[in-house]
Structures are given as C-alpha cells and as structure tokens.
Design an enzyme around this catalytic site. Structure first.
Site, PDB file in Angstrom:
ATOM      1  N   GLY A  98     -77.681  82.216  47.467  1.00 37.55           N
ATOM      2  CA  GLY A  98     -76.630  81.855  46.514  1.00 37.55           C
ATOM      3  C   GLY A  98     -75.206  81.960  47.010  1.00 37.55           C
ATOM      4  O   GLY A  98     -74.286  82.033  46.201  1.00 37.55           O
ATOM      5  N   SER A  99     -74.997  81.908  48.328  1.00 31.69           N
ATOM      6  CA  SER A  99     -73.608  82.031  48.793  1.00 31.69           C
ATOM      7  C   SER A  99     -72.798  80.777  48.458  1.00 31.69           C
ATOM      8  O   SER A  99     -71.599  80.873  48.154  1.00 31.69           O
ATOM      9  CB  SER A  99     -73.554  82.334  50.292  1.00 31.69           C
ATOM     10  OG  SER A  99     -73.955  81.219  51.040  1.00 31.69           O
ATOM     11  N   ASN A 100     -73.438  79.609  48.485  1.00 29.44           N
ATOM     12  CA  ASN A 100     -72.698  78.405  48.085  1.00 29.44           C
ATOM     13  C   ASN A 100     -72.397  78.404  46.589  1.00 29.44           C
ATOM     14  O   ASN A 100     -71.324  77.969  46.161  1.00 29.44           O
ATOM     15  CB  ASN A 100     -73.451  77.135  48.495  1.00 29.44           C
ATOM     16  CG  ASN A 100     -73.222  76.788  49.950  1.00 29.44           C
ATOM     17  OD1 ASN A 100     -72.131  76.359  50.316  1.00 29.44           O
ATOM     18  ND2 ASN A 100     -74.225  77.015  50.784  1.00 29.44           N
ATOM     19  N   MET A 108     -84.726  74.424  47.284  1.00 25.32           N
ATOM     20  CA  MET A 108     -85.799  74.167  48.241  1.00 25.32           C
ATOM     21  C   MET A 108     -86.867  73.224  47.700  1.00 25.32           C
ATOM     22  O   MET A 108     -88.035  73.345  48.028  1.00 25.32           O
ATOM     23  CB  MET A 108     -86.441  75.486  48.675  1.00 25.32           C
ATOM     24  CG  MET A 108     -85.490  76.404  49.399  1.00 25.32           C
ATOM     25  SD  MET A 108     -84.896  75.679  50.938  1.00 25.32           S
ATOM     26  CE  MET A 108     -86.343  75.948  51.956  1.00 25.32           C
ATOM     27  N   ARG A 109     -86.430  72.309  46.832  1.00 24.30           N
ATOM     28  CA  ARG A 109     -87.358  71.285  46.362  1.00 24.30           C
ATOM     29  C   ARG A 109     -86.686  69.933  46.492  1.00 24.30           C
ATOM     30  O   ARG A 109     -85.476  69.843  46.311  1.00 24.30           O
ATOM     31  CB  ARG A 109     -87.647  71.495  44.870  1.00 24.30           C
ATOM     32  CG  ARG A 109     -88.908  72.229  44.611  1.00 24.30           C
ATOM     33  CD  ARG A 109     -89.345  72.019  43.164  1.00 24.30           C
ATOM     34  NE  ARG A 109     -90.112  73.155  42.744  1.00 24.30           N
ATOM     35  CZ  ARG A 109     -89.830  73.927  41.714  1.00 24.30           C
ATOM     36  NH1 ARG A 109     -88.778  73.679  40.960  1.00 24.30           N
ATOM     37  NH2 ARG A 109     -90.589  74.943  41.425  1.00 24.30           N
ATOM     38  N   ILE A 110     -87.495  68.920  46.738  1.00 22.79           N
ATOM     39  CA  ILE A 110     -86.950  67.565  46.757  1.00 22.79           C
ATOM     40  C   ILE A 110     -87.016  67.044  45.330  1.00 22.79           C
ATOM     41  O   ILE A 110     -88.054  67.165  44.669  1.00 22.79           O
ATOM     42  CB  ILE A 110     -87.776  66.661  47.693  1.00 22.79           C
ATOM     43  CG1 ILE A 110     -87.740  67.222  49.117  1.00 22.79           C
ATOM     44  CG2 ILE A 110     -87.235  65.236  47.667  1.00 22.79           C
ATOM     45  CD1 ILE A 110     -88.685  66.522  50.072  1.00 22.79           C
ATOM     46  N   HIS A 152     -75.934  70.420  53.141  1.00 19.38           N
ATOM     47  CA  HIS A 152     -76.983  70.596  54.159  1.00 19.38           C
ATOM     48  C   HIS A 152     -76.348  71.115  55.446  1.00 19.38           C
ATOM     49  O   HIS A 152     -75.300  70.610  55.863  1.00 19.38           O
ATOM     50  CB  HIS A 152     -77.693  69.262  54.413  1.00 19.38           C
ATOM     51  CG  HIS A 152     -78.818  69.398  55.388  1.00 19.38           C
ATOM     52  ND1 HIS A 152     -80.005  70.031  55.062  1.00 19.38           N
ATOM     53  CD2 HIS A 152     -78.943  69.030  56.691  1.00 19.38           C
ATOM     54  CE1 HIS A 152     -80.807  70.028  56.119  1.00 19.38           C
ATOM     55  NE2 HIS A 152     -80.176  69.426  57.113  1.00 19.38           N
ATOM     56  N   ASP A 193     -82.735  65.259  52.205  1.00 23.83           N
ATOM     57  CA  ASP A 193     -81.412  65.305  52.815  1.00 23.83           C
ATOM     58  C   ASP A 193     -80.856  63.915  53.124  1.00 23.83           C
ATOM     59  O   ASP A 193     -80.114  63.724  54.089  1.00 23.83           O
ATOM     60  CB  ASP A 193     -81.426  66.194  54.080  1.00 23.83           C
ATOM     61  CG  ASP A 193     -81.860  67.615  53.742  1.00 23.83           C
ATOM     62  OD1 ASP A 193     -81.435  68.139  52.697  1.00 23.83           O
ATOM     63  OD2 ASP A 193     -82.655  68.198  54.510  1.00 23.83           O
TER      64      ASP A 193
HETATM   65  C1  GRF Z   1     -77.273  76.679  53.002  1.00 24.12           C
HETATM   66  O1  GRF Z   1     -77.223  76.732  54.404  1.00 24.12           O
HETATM   67  C2  GRF Z   1     -77.340  75.259  52.504  1.00 24.12           C
HETATM   68  O2  GRF Z   1     -76.619  74.381  53.284  1.00 24.12           O
HETATM   69  C3  GRF Z   1     -78.807  74.961  52.639  1.00 24.12           C
HETATM   70  O3  GRF Z   1     -79.458  76.150  52.244  1.00 24.12           O
HETATM   71  C4  GRF Z   1     -78.589  77.258  52.487  1.00 24.12           C
HETATM   72  C5  GRF Z   1     -78.415  77.948  51.177  1.00 24.12           C
HETATM   73  O4  GRF Z   1     -77.632  79.099  51.308  1.00 24.12           O
HETATM   74  N1  GRF Z   1     -79.188  73.787  51.876  1.00 24.12           N
HETATM   75  P1  GRF Z   1     -77.043  79.811  50.020  1.00 24.12           P
HETATM   76  O5  GRF Z   1     -78.236  80.098  49.111  1.00 24.12           O
HETATM   77  O6  GRF Z   1     -76.051  78.895  49.394  1.00 24.12           O
HETATM   78  O7  GRF Z   1     -76.429  81.080  50.551  1.00 24.12           O
END
Ligand code: GRF
Length: 208
Positions: free
Chosen positions: A13-15, A85-87, A104, A140
């Site tokens: 969840g860092s993003n 993590m799902r399409i 990505h 992607d």
């Molecule tokens: C990130 O590297 C994002 O680009 C990829 O999965 C990772 C998720 O990281 N799709 P976070 O959960 O946002 O820390």
C-alpha cells in the site's frame, strides 16, 4: 469539485499512501471513497482504516461482479490500481474504459508482469523505471501516460533497484491522478490527451 476515486490494492500500500498524502495536501482534487483489496491480509487495508476510508475485500467466486457493484454504488469516477494483483475482466474494463489507471514498475512496454526488477538486472539493462497507464483487460497493457526513468547501478540488487523505482512511482502516480481529476487528462479511443494535446508517447517525468 472533488472526483470520487477508488483505489484497488493487494499488498503493502505504499502507492495508496502516496495518493492519500497528496489528497490530504489538497493536490489531487479527488476524494478516496474506498479502498478495495483482493486480499484480506493486505497492509494497505490498515492504512485506509486508520485514515477512516471505507474498505472492502473482493474475493471469489466473482470478484469483478462485487467490484462493479461497489464502483457503481459509490459513483466512482476513477479507479486507481495500486499493486492490485488481479487482471480486471472486460466486465470492469469496458464500462470503465478511460477511467482506470495502473502503476507498473517498468518502462512499459518492456517487462509487463511480475519480477520486473530481477528481469531488468538479469538482462543487464542500463536503465529501468515505472509507468502510469490507462488500464485495459490486457496485463499491464493500455495507453501510457507518464514514465520515470532511473539508472541501474553496477552494485544494484533487486531491493536497491526496487527502492529507487518506488520513489518515482510515488511521484508519477499522484501526478497522473491530479491531471485526470483536474480534467487535463483523458483517453479517447487509444489516444491519450493531456492539456488538450495528443500524446505521441508517455510524458517523461524529470527525475530530481
Ligand atoms: C508497486 O511496485 C506497483 O508499481 C506494482 O506493485 C507494487 C505495489 O506496491 N504494481 P505498493 O503496494 O503500492 O507499495
């Protein structure tokens, strides 16, 4: 007006946090209405709970049907995949075409899929990076919006390289969301429009 968005997560969840922080600072012009996870153990859910954002886990047998119901109920205008993590199936990507973003960790179209940092090191590439793009039902895939490029250093391992890329992810994702929410970014067919200009390729983010 504040654009209602949903963030789709599966892990750390860092993003999500980068988006929440930018929203808190009033930089995005959006409101994160809900955080939806494919995984009930995702740390991202804790970040959302602490911030008082509604959360949901969409699990089998039909996660996309559940997801669609939430998106419609909440009148979500933009879906941000952030480590989801799902399409997504066409059941989502068709009605939400042009309203789903993904981040990505590679310079797409290079290295779609998993283990991008390892694959870049194995290939001996001199540079690596990350991409925000409009999402389609293809893994992607979808028109690219912005990319940040970082060097691959001779002593990099997967962790050091991933950290350098992640720092840039946290810059370019809020930037793309801000553009969308301000009405500056849109998709028309396969064409990305930014500030009333047709993009020939992704914007190159200036890495500080
Ligand atoms: C990130 O590297 C994002 O680009 C990829 O999965 C990772 C998720 O990281 N799709 P976070 O959960 O946002 O820390």
């Amino acid at each position: 007006m504040s654009v209602p968005i949903a963030v789709l997560v599966s892990g750390r969840g860092s993003n999500l946090r980068a988006l929440m922080e930018a929203e808190d600072k009033g930089q995005l012009g959006c409101s994160i209405r809900c955080v939806i996870s494919s995984n009930s153990e995702a740390a991202a859910l804790n970040h959302a709970n602490v911030a008082g954002i509604e959360t949901c886990v969409c699990a089998k047998p039909d996660p996309d049907a559940q997801l669609l119901e939430i998106l419609e109920q909440q009148e979500i205008a933009l879906v941000c995949m952030a480590g989801y993590m799902r399409i997504l199936s066409p059941a989502i990507t068709t009605p939400y075409a042009g309203r789903i973003l993904n981040i990505h960790p590679s310079l797409l179209p290079r290295y779609p899929g998993l283990h991008t940092h390892r694959r870049v090191l194995e290939a001996g590439d001199a540079e690596h990076g990350c991409t925000v793009h409009f999402a389609t039902a293809e893994l992607d895939g979808g028109p690219r919006i912005i990319q940040a490029t970082v060097p691959v250093l001779s002593d990099d391992d997967e962790d050091t390289l991933a950290a350098r890329v992640l720092e840039q992810e946290h810059q370019i994702y809020p930037q793309a969301v801000q553009w969308f929410c301000q009405g500056e970014l849109r998709l028309d067919g396969d064409t990305v429009w930014l500030h009333d200009q047709q993009l020939e390729g992704p914007i190159a983010h200036a890495v500080a």
